[in-house]
Design a protein around this motif. Structure first.
Motif, PDB file in Angstrom:
ATOM      1  N   THR A   9       4.287   3.172  14.927  1.00  0.00           N
ATOM      2  CA  THR A   9       3.446   2.525  14.010  1.00  0.00           C
ATOM      3  C   THR A   9       4.013   0.684  13.863  1.00  0.00           C
ATOM      4  O   THR A   9       5.230   0.881  13.664  1.00  0.00           O
ATOM      5  CB  THR A   9       2.879   3.183  12.961  1.00  0.00           C
ATOM      6  N   HIS A  10       3.167   0.172  12.882  1.00  0.00           N
ATOM      7  CA  HIS A  10       3.942  -1.339  12.388  1.00  0.00           C
ATOM      8  C   HIS A  10       4.715  -0.816  11.584  1.00  0.00           C
ATOM      9  O   HIS A  10       6.029  -1.549  11.180  1.00  0.00           O
ATOM     10  CB  HIS A  10       2.464  -1.546  11.785  1.00  0.00           C
ATOM     11  N   HIS A  11       4.320   0.284  10.552  1.00  0.00           N
ATOM     12  CA  HIS A  11       5.039   0.748   9.559  1.00  0.00           C
ATOM     13  C   HIS A  11       6.423   1.108  10.276  1.00  0.00           C
ATOM     14  O   HIS A  11       7.509   0.911   9.411  1.00  0.00           O
ATOM     15  CB  HIS A  11       4.696   2.008   8.915  1.00  0.00           C
ATOM     16  N   VAL A  50       7.919   1.544   2.640  1.00  0.00           N
ATOM     17  CA  VAL A  50       7.118   1.293   3.698  1.00  0.00           C
ATOM     18  C   VAL A  50       6.185   3.079   3.652  1.00  0.00           C
ATOM     19  O   VAL A  50       5.064   2.269   4.502  1.00  0.00           O
ATOM     20  CB  VAL A  50       8.575   0.837   4.726  1.00  0.00           C
ATOM     21  N   LEU A  51       7.352   4.057   4.641  1.00  0.00           N
ATOM     22  CA  LEU A  51       6.290   5.572   5.000  1.00  0.00           C
ATOM     23  C   LEU A  51       5.548   5.649   4.139  1.00  0.00           C
ATOM     24  O   LEU A  51       4.077   6.175   4.188  1.00  0.00           O
ATOM     25  CB  LEU A  51       7.434   6.253   5.926  1.00  0.00           C
ATOM     26  N   GLU A  54       2.061   4.256   4.506  1.00  0.00           N
ATOM     27  CA  GLU A  54       0.576   4.669   5.500  1.00  0.00           C
ATOM     28  C   GLU A  54      -0.441   5.717   5.696  1.00  0.00           C
ATOM     29  O   GLU A  54      -0.615   5.857   3.940  1.00  0.00           O
ATOM     30  CB  GLU A  54       1.455   5.216   6.876  1.00  0.00           C
TER      31      GLU A  54
END
Length: 434
Positions: A9-11, A50-51, A54
Protein backbone atom coordinates in the motif's frame (compact mmCIF):
# COMPACT_ATOMS: atom_id res chain seq x y z
CA UNK A 1 6.73 -17.11 -8.34
CA UNK A 2 5.20 -13.62 -8.51
CA UNK A 3 5.95 -10.79 -6.15
CA UNK A 4 2.72 -9.27 -4.88
CA UNK A 5 3.60 -5.63 -5.46
CA UNK A 6 -0.08 -4.72 -5.65
CA UNK A 7 -0.44 -5.67 -1.99
CA UNK A 8 2.09 -3.02 -0.97
CA UNK A 9 0.00 0.00 0.00
CA UNK A 10 0.85 3.69 -0.11
CA UNK A 11 1.34 3.56 3.68
CA UNK A 12 3.78 0.69 3.27
CA UNK A 13 5.85 2.73 0.82
CA UNK A 14 5.92 5.56 3.35
CA UNK A 15 7.05 3.16 6.08
CA UNK A 16 9.86 1.96 3.82
CA UNK A 17 10.86 5.56 3.12
CA UNK A 18 11.02 6.41 6.84
CA UNK A 19 13.07 3.27 7.47
CA UNK A 20 15.56 4.00 4.69
CA UNK A 21 16.05 7.61 5.77
CA UNK A 22 16.36 6.63 9.45
CA UNK A 23 18.76 3.79 8.79
CA UNK A 24 20.92 5.93 6.54
CA UNK A 25 21.19 8.41 9.42
CA UNK A 26 22.22 5.55 11.73
CA UNK A 27 24.93 4.38 9.30
CA UNK A 28 26.43 7.89 8.97
CA UNK A 29 26.11 8.64 12.69
CA UNK A 30 29.77 9.68 12.90
CA UNK A 31 29.24 12.24 10.12
CA UNK A 32 25.96 13.87 11.15
CA UNK A 33 26.65 13.61 14.92
CA UNK A 34 23.16 12.36 15.75
CA UNK A 35 23.10 9.54 18.29
CA UNK A 36 21.82 6.36 16.65
CA UNK A 37 19.59 5.57 19.65
CA UNK A 38 17.60 8.78 19.14
CA UNK A 39 17.39 8.18 15.39
CA UNK A 40 16.33 4.58 15.95
CA UNK A 41 13.52 5.54 18.33
CA UNK A 42 12.12 8.16 15.94
CA UNK A 43 12.43 5.71 13.03
CA UNK A 44 10.64 2.86 14.84
CA UNK A 45 7.80 4.94 16.25
CA UNK A 46 7.39 6.87 12.98
CA UNK A 47 6.98 3.63 11.01
CA UNK A 48 4.24 2.35 13.32
CA UNK A 49 2.46 5.73 13.37
CA UNK A 50 2.10 5.55 9.59
CA UNK A 51 0.66 2.02 9.75
CA UNK A 52 -1.91 3.04 12.34
CA UNK A 53 -3.15 5.77 9.98
CA UNK A 54 -4.45 3.09 7.62
CA UNK A 55 -8.19 2.14 7.45
CA UNK A 56 -9.68 0.46 10.54
CA UNK A 57 -9.67 -3.06 9.07
CA UNK A 58 -5.91 -2.86 8.49
CA UNK A 59 -5.25 -1.28 11.89
CA UNK A 60 -6.72 -4.31 13.67
CA UNK A 61 -4.20 -6.58 11.93
CA UNK A 62 -1.35 -4.18 12.67
CA UNK A 63 -2.38 -3.99 16.34
CA UNK A 64 -2.32 -7.78 16.64
CA UNK A 65 1.14 -8.01 15.04
CA UNK A 66 2.42 -5.09 17.13
CA UNK A 67 1.26 -6.71 20.39
CA UNK A 68 2.79 -10.05 19.43
CA UNK A 69 6.08 -8.51 18.32
CA UNK A 70 6.38 -6.35 21.43
CA UNK A 71 6.19 -9.47 23.58
CA UNK A 72 9.28 -10.81 21.79
CA UNK A 73 11.04 -7.45 21.58
CA UNK A 74 10.63 -6.87 25.32
CA UNK A 75 12.33 -10.21 25.99
CA UNK A 76 15.37 -9.10 23.99
CA UNK A 77 15.50 -5.74 25.77
CA UNK A 78 15.22 -7.18 29.29
CA UNK A 79 17.84 -9.78 28.37
CA UNK A 80 20.24 -7.04 27.24
CA UNK A 81 19.48 -4.87 30.26
CA UNK A 82 20.38 -7.70 32.62
CA UNK A 83 23.54 -8.61 30.68
CA UNK A 84 24.76 -5.00 30.51
CA UNK A 85 24.22 -4.57 34.25
CA UNK A 86 26.11 -7.75 35.17
CA UNK A 87 29.00 -6.68 32.94
CA UNK A 88 29.05 -3.23 34.55
CA UNK A 89 29.10 -4.83 38.03
CA UNK A 90 32.22 -6.77 37.01
CA UNK A 91 33.76 -3.68 35.43
CA UNK A 92 33.14 -1.51 38.51
CA UNK A 93 34.87 -4.11 40.68
CA UNK A 94 37.84 -3.93 38.22
CA UNK A 95 37.39 -7.65 37.61
CA UNK A 96 38.59 -7.45 34.01
CA UNK A 97 42.01 -6.19 35.14
CA UNK A 98 42.65 -9.74 36.36
CA UNK A 99 42.47 -10.86 32.73
CA UNK A 100 44.66 -8.02 31.49
CA UNK A 101 47.50 -8.92 33.86
CA UNK A 102 47.93 -12.24 32.06
CA UNK A 103 48.56 -10.46 28.75
CA UNK A 104 51.78 -8.65 29.66
CA UNK A 105 53.79 -10.53 27.02
CA UNK A 106 56.88 -9.17 25.25
CA UNK A 107 56.90 -11.58 22.30
CA UNK A 108 54.88 -9.95 19.50
CA UNK A 109 53.70 -13.23 17.99
CA UNK A 110 52.68 -14.68 21.38
CA UNK A 111 50.92 -11.41 22.21
CA UNK A 112 49.04 -11.60 18.90
CA UNK A 113 47.75 -15.12 19.53
CA UNK A 114 47.05 -14.54 23.22
CA UNK A 115 45.09 -11.37 22.48
CA UNK A 116 43.07 -13.05 19.72
CA UNK A 117 42.20 -16.16 21.74
CA UNK A 118 41.43 -14.32 25.00
CA UNK A 119 39.16 -11.94 23.06
CA UNK A 120 37.50 -14.86 21.27
CA UNK A 121 36.56 -16.73 24.44
CA UNK A 122 35.74 -13.60 26.44
CA UNK A 123 33.37 -12.45 23.69
CA UNK A 124 31.56 -15.80 23.75
CA UNK A 125 30.32 -14.89 27.24
CA UNK A 126 30.25 -11.10 27.18
CA UNK A 127 28.94 -9.05 24.28
CA UNK A 128 31.46 -8.16 21.57
CA UNK A 129 31.26 -4.42 22.32
CA UNK A 130 32.26 -4.81 25.98
CA UNK A 131 35.00 -7.28 25.09
CA UNK A 132 36.45 -4.90 22.50
CA UNK A 133 36.44 -1.95 24.89
CA UNK A 134 38.20 -4.02 27.58
CA UNK A 135 40.84 -5.47 25.24
CA UNK A 136 41.55 -2.28 23.27
CA UNK A 137 41.93 -0.33 26.51
CA UNK A 138 44.41 -2.98 27.66
CA UNK A 139 46.68 -2.91 24.62
CA UNK A 140 46.63 0.91 24.69
CA UNK A 141 48.44 0.65 28.06
CA UNK A 142 50.88 -2.06 26.96
CA UNK A 143 51.95 -1.12 23.42
CA UNK A 144 53.50 2.23 22.49
CA UNK A 145 53.87 1.81 18.71
CA UNK A 146 50.63 3.11 17.20
CA UNK A 147 50.71 0.99 14.03
CA UNK A 148 51.19 -2.24 15.99
CA UNK A 149 48.51 -1.18 18.47
CA UNK A 150 46.00 -0.52 15.69
CA UNK A 151 46.81 -3.84 14.02
CA UNK A 152 46.10 -5.64 17.29
CA UNK A 153 42.93 -3.57 17.57
CA UNK A 154 41.81 -4.95 14.21
CA UNK A 155 42.57 -8.47 15.42
CA UNK A 156 40.46 -7.79 18.52
CA UNK A 157 37.49 -6.71 16.35
CA UNK A 158 37.70 -9.89 14.24
CA UNK A 159 38.16 -12.10 17.33
CA UNK A 160 35.30 -10.44 19.24
CA UNK A 161 32.86 -10.89 16.37
CA UNK A 162 34.00 -14.49 15.76
CA UNK A 163 33.69 -15.33 19.44
CA UNK A 164 30.21 -13.85 19.69
CA UNK A 165 28.84 -15.90 16.77
CA UNK A 166 29.02 -19.40 18.25
CA UNK A 167 27.17 -18.95 21.57
CA UNK A 168 23.61 -17.74 22.17
CA UNK A 169 24.77 -15.03 24.58
CA UNK A 170 27.88 -13.77 22.75
CA UNK A 171 26.26 -11.52 20.14
CA UNK A 172 22.89 -9.78 20.08
CA UNK A 173 22.18 -11.18 16.61
CA UNK A 174 22.76 -14.76 17.79
CA UNK A 175 20.75 -14.05 20.93
CA UNK A 176 17.89 -12.85 18.72
CA UNK A 177 17.90 -16.13 16.78
CA UNK A 178 18.06 -18.08 20.03
CA UNK A 179 15.19 -16.27 21.75
CA UNK A 180 12.98 -16.43 18.64
CA UNK A 181 13.57 -20.20 18.40
CA UNK A 182 15.63 -20.42 15.19
CA UNK A 183 18.61 -22.02 16.95
CA UNK A 184 19.20 -23.97 20.16
CA UNK A 185 22.12 -23.68 22.57
CA UNK A 186 23.87 -26.99 22.06
CA UNK A 187 23.43 -27.14 18.29
CA UNK A 188 24.81 -23.66 17.58
CA UNK A 189 27.79 -24.20 19.90
CA UNK A 190 28.51 -27.63 18.42
CA UNK A 191 28.25 -26.57 14.78
CA UNK A 192 29.73 -23.06 14.84
CA UNK A 193 32.64 -23.38 17.29
CA UNK A 194 35.11 -24.90 14.83
CA UNK A 195 34.19 -22.57 11.92
CA UNK A 196 34.56 -19.57 14.22
CA UNK A 197 37.85 -20.58 15.88
CA UNK A 198 39.47 -21.87 12.66
CA UNK A 199 38.41 -18.76 10.76
CA UNK A 200 40.04 -16.63 13.46
CA UNK A 201 43.13 -18.88 13.40
CA UNK A 202 43.52 -18.26 9.66
CA UNK A 203 43.42 -14.53 10.38
CA UNK A 204 46.02 -14.89 13.15
CA UNK A 205 48.32 -16.86 10.83
CA UNK A 206 48.04 -13.99 8.35
CA UNK A 207 49.10 -11.47 10.98
CA UNK A 208 51.87 -13.77 12.32
CA UNK A 209 54.04 -12.81 9.36
CA UNK A 210 53.78 -9.16 10.36
CA UNK A 211 54.38 -9.59 14.09
CA UNK A 212 57.99 -10.59 14.72
CA UNK A 213 60.41 -9.83 17.52
CA UNK A 214 59.55 -8.32 20.87
CA UNK A 215 57.72 -5.25 22.13
CA UNK A 216 59.70 -2.54 23.84
CA UNK A 217 59.26 -2.40 27.62
CA UNK A 218 56.54 0.14 28.39
CA UNK A 219 57.57 2.41 31.22
CA UNK A 220 55.21 3.76 33.85
CA UNK A 221 52.35 1.34 33.27
CA UNK A 222 50.16 1.42 36.34
CA UNK A 223 48.34 -1.75 37.23
CA UNK A 224 44.66 -1.18 37.94
CA UNK A 225 43.88 -2.06 41.52
CA UNK A 226 41.16 -4.68 41.88
CA UNK A 227 38.34 -3.62 44.19
CA UNK A 228 37.53 -5.75 47.25
CA UNK A 229 36.12 -9.12 46.18
CA UNK A 230 36.79 -8.23 42.53
CA UNK A 231 38.01 -11.71 41.65
CA UNK A 232 34.94 -13.35 43.19
CA UNK A 233 32.63 -10.91 41.39
CA UNK A 234 34.34 -11.69 38.05
CA UNK A 235 33.89 -15.44 38.56
CA UNK A 236 30.29 -15.16 39.75
CA UNK A 237 29.41 -12.69 37.00
CA UNK A 238 30.71 -14.93 34.23
CA UNK A 239 29.02 -17.95 35.84
CA UNK A 240 25.73 -16.02 35.95
CA UNK A 241 25.97 -15.28 32.22
CA UNK A 242 26.95 -18.85 31.32
CA UNK A 243 24.10 -20.22 33.45
CA UNK A 244 21.42 -18.48 31.34
CA UNK A 245 21.19 -21.15 28.58
CA UNK A 246 21.09 -23.90 31.23
CA UNK A 247 18.31 -22.04 33.03
CA UNK A 248 16.28 -21.91 29.81
CA UNK A 249 16.75 -25.64 29.19
CA UNK A 250 15.98 -26.63 32.80
CA UNK A 251 12.89 -24.45 33.29
CA UNK A 252 11.53 -23.75 29.76
CA UNK A 253 11.15 -20.14 30.89
CA UNK A 254 12.17 -17.34 28.49
CA UNK A 255 15.90 -16.56 28.38
CA UNK A 256 15.49 -13.09 29.89
CA UNK A 257 14.20 -14.72 33.10
CA UNK A 258 17.50 -16.56 33.45
CA UNK A 259 19.41 -13.31 32.88
CA UNK A 260 17.29 -11.50 35.46
CA UNK A 261 17.84 -14.37 37.88
CA UNK A 262 21.58 -13.93 37.41
CA UNK A 263 21.28 -10.18 37.96
CA UNK A 264 19.24 -10.70 41.12
CA UNK A 265 21.84 -13.15 42.38
CA UNK A 266 24.70 -10.71 41.70
CA UNK A 267 22.72 -7.91 43.34
CA UNK A 268 22.22 -9.90 46.55
CA UNK A 269 25.84 -11.10 46.64
CA UNK A 270 27.34 -7.62 46.19
CA UNK A 271 24.97 -6.13 48.78
CA UNK A 272 26.01 -8.78 51.29
CA UNK A 273 29.70 -8.21 50.53
CA UNK A 274 29.67 -4.43 50.85
CA UNK A 275 26.75 -3.27 53.03
CA UNK A 276 28.93 -2.94 56.14
CA UNK A 277 31.39 -0.51 54.55
CA UNK A 278 30.54 3.11 53.81
CA UNK A 279 33.53 3.52 51.48
CA UNK A 280 32.15 0.77 49.21
CA UNK A 281 28.81 2.36 48.31
CA UNK A 282 30.05 2.76 44.72
CA UNK A 283 30.31 -1.04 44.46
CA UNK A 284 26.63 -1.65 45.17
CA UNK A 285 24.23 -2.18 42.30
CA UNK A 286 22.12 0.89 43.12
CA UNK A 287 25.21 3.03 42.48
CA UNK A 288 26.24 1.01 39.40
CA UNK A 289 22.89 1.20 37.58
CA UNK A 290 23.26 4.84 36.44
CA UNK A 291 26.50 3.86 34.63
CA UNK A 292 24.81 1.19 32.49
CA UNK A 293 24.61 2.34 28.86
CA UNK A 294 20.83 2.41 28.38
CA UNK A 295 21.24 4.07 24.96
CA UNK A 296 22.04 0.58 23.59
CA UNK A 297 18.62 -0.61 24.78
CA UNK A 298 16.87 2.35 23.15
CA UNK A 299 18.73 1.76 19.89
CA UNK A 300 17.67 -1.89 19.68
CA UNK A 301 14.12 -0.95 20.65
CA UNK A 302 13.95 1.45 17.70
CA UNK A 303 15.53 -1.01 15.28
CA UNK A 304 13.32 -3.96 16.29
CA UNK A 305 10.20 -1.80 16.17
CA UNK A 306 11.16 -0.69 12.66
CA UNK A 307 11.76 -4.23 11.43
CA UNK A 308 8.45 -5.44 12.89
CA UNK A 309 6.66 -2.58 11.11
CA UNK A 310 8.21 -3.67 7.80
CA UNK A 311 6.90 -7.18 8.49
CA UNK A 312 3.42 -5.91 9.32
CA UNK A 313 3.39 -3.83 6.13
CA UNK A 314 4.17 -6.94 4.06
CA UNK A 315 7.52 -5.62 2.86
CA UNK A 316 9.64 -8.41 4.34
CA UNK A 317 7.44 -11.08 2.77
CA UNK A 318 7.86 -9.48 -0.63
CA UNK A 319 11.60 -9.24 -0.08
CA UNK A 320 11.76 -12.97 0.70
CA UNK A 321 9.80 -13.72 -2.50
CA UNK A 322 12.26 -11.60 -4.49
CA UNK A 323 15.27 -13.37 -2.96
CA UNK A 324 13.77 -16.80 -3.57
CA UNK A 325 13.12 -15.80 -7.18
CA UNK A 326 16.67 -14.62 -7.83
CA UNK A 327 18.65 -16.91 -5.51
CA UNK A 328 17.95 -20.55 -6.24
CA UNK A 329 20.42 -21.72 -3.56
CA UNK A 330 19.22 -20.73 -0.04
CA UNK A 331 22.80 -20.86 1.34
CA UNK A 332 23.69 -17.77 -0.69
CA UNK A 333 21.25 -15.67 1.34
CA UNK A 334 23.16 -15.94 4.67
CA UNK A 335 26.45 -15.31 2.82
CA UNK A 336 24.93 -12.16 1.31
CA UNK A 337 23.65 -11.13 4.76
CA UNK A 338 27.17 -11.49 6.14
CA UNK A 339 28.67 -9.26 3.43
CA UNK A 340 25.92 -6.65 3.83
CA UNK A 341 26.48 -6.70 7.62
CA UNK A 342 29.86 -5.08 6.97
CA UNK A 343 27.84 -1.90 6.40
CA UNK A 344 24.44 -2.49 8.04
CA UNK A 345 23.93 -3.46 11.71
CA UNK A 346 23.73 -7.25 11.95
CA UNK A 347 20.85 -7.20 14.45
CA UNK A 348 18.68 -5.38 11.89
CA UNK A 349 19.57 -7.89 9.20
CA UNK A 350 18.89 -10.89 11.42
CA UNK A 351 15.58 -9.43 12.65
CA UNK A 352 14.56 -8.82 9.03
CA UNK A 353 15.55 -12.37 8.05
CA UNK A 354 13.44 -13.79 10.88
CA UNK A 355 10.52 -11.75 9.55
CA UNK A 356 11.10 -12.98 6.00
CA UNK A 357 11.45 -16.71 6.69
CA UNK A 358 9.52 -18.76 9.23
CA UNK A 359 10.28 -22.08 10.89
CA UNK A 360 8.12 -23.94 8.35
CA UNK A 361 10.49 -22.90 5.58
CA UNK A 362 13.68 -23.50 7.56
CA UNK A 363 13.44 -25.62 10.69
CA UNK A 364 15.08 -24.88 14.03
CA UNK A 365 18.85 -25.54 13.88
CA UNK A 366 18.77 -25.91 10.10
CA UNK A 367 21.96 -24.99 8.27
CA UNK A 368 20.22 -21.83 7.01
CA UNK A 369 19.75 -20.35 10.51
CA UNK A 370 23.18 -21.47 11.68
CA UNK A 371 24.76 -19.79 8.67
CA UNK A 372 22.77 -16.63 9.39
CA UNK A 373 24.22 -16.64 12.92
CA UNK A 374 27.78 -17.17 11.70
CA UNK A 375 27.67 -14.82 8.70
CA UNK A 376 25.87 -11.96 10.43
CA UNK A 377 28.23 -12.22 13.40
CA UNK A 378 31.54 -12.41 11.56
CA UNK A 379 30.70 -10.38 8.45
CA UNK A 380 30.62 -7.19 10.51
CA UNK A 381 34.42 -7.36 10.84
CA UNK A 382 34.99 -6.71 7.13
CA UNK A 383 34.57 -2.94 7.51
CA UNK A 384 35.11 -0.91 10.66
CA UNK A 385 31.55 0.46 10.61
CA UNK A 386 30.02 -3.03 10.31
CA UNK A 387 29.88 -3.92 14.00
CA UNK A 388 29.71 -2.41 17.46
CA UNK A 389 33.23 -3.77 18.04
CA UNK A 390 34.59 -1.89 15.01
CA UNK A 391 32.86 1.34 15.99
CA UNK A 392 34.31 1.00 19.51
CA UNK A 393 37.83 0.66 18.05
CA UNK A 394 37.20 3.70 15.87
CA UNK A 395 36.07 5.74 18.87
CA UNK A 396 38.85 4.70 21.26
CA UNK A 397 41.84 4.73 18.88
CA UNK A 398 40.51 7.21 16.26
CA UNK A 399 41.07 4.62 13.53
CA UNK A 400 40.56 5.89 9.99
CA UNK A 401 38.04 4.04 7.77
CA UNK A 402 40.51 3.71 4.88
CA UNK A 403 43.35 2.51 7.14
CA UNK A 404 41.13 -0.29 8.44
CA UNK A 405 40.09 -1.21 4.91
CA UNK A 406 43.72 -1.42 3.73
CA UNK A 407 45.08 -3.31 6.75
CA UNK A 408 42.23 -5.36 8.25
CA UNK A 409 39.59 -6.01 5.57
CA UNK A 410 41.59 -8.74 3.76
CA UNK A 411 42.32 -10.84 6.89
CA UNK A 412 38.70 -10.29 8.01
CA UNK A 413 37.51 -11.68 4.66
CA UNK A 414 39.92 -14.61 5.04
CA UNK A 415 38.49 -15.39 8.49
CA UNK A 416 34.93 -15.08 7.12
CA UNK A 417 35.37 -17.41 4.13
CA UNK A 418 37.64 -19.93 5.92
CA UNK A 419 34.95 -20.30 8.59
CA UNK A 420 32.31 -20.81 5.89
CA UNK A 421 34.47 -23.44 4.18
CA UNK A 422 34.95 -25.28 7.48
CA UNK A 423 31.19 -25.19 8.11
CA UNK A 424 30.41 -26.64 4.66
CA UNK A 425 33.05 -29.36 5.09
CA UNK A 426 31.85 -30.39 8.56
CA UNK A 427 28.11 -30.11 7.92
CA UNK A 428 27.71 -33.60 6.33
CA UNK A 429 29.72 -35.16 9.16
CA UNK A 430 27.59 -33.42 11.79
CA UNK A 431 24.40 -34.71 10.16
CA UNK A 432 25.75 -38.27 10.22
CA UNK A 433 26.70 -38.03 13.90
CA UNK A 434 23.29 -36.74 15.02
Amino acid sequence: MDINLEEITHHAHLVLGIFLVGYTAIIIEQVIKLNKAATGLLMGIGCWMVLFLEPAESVDRHLYIFSFQMFKVSQILFFLMGALTIVEIINTHKGFSIITKSLRIRSKRKMLWATGLVTFFLSSVLDNLTTTVVMVSLIAKLIEDREERLMLGGVIVIAANSGGAWTPIGDVATTLLWIYGQITTWAVMRDLFLPSILGLSACLFWFSFKFKGQFAVTEGVKEEKVEPWGTLVLILGICSLVFVPFFKVLTDLPAFMGMMFGLGFMWVVTDLLHYKYRDREHLRVTAILPRVDISVIFFYLGVLLSISSLESAGLLKNMSLWLNLHMKTPEFIPILIGLVSSVVDNVSLVAATIGMYNLKQFKTDSSFWQMVAYCAGTGGSILIIGSAAGVALMAIEKVDFMWYMKKITVPALIAYFVGLAVYFLLSPLTKLLI
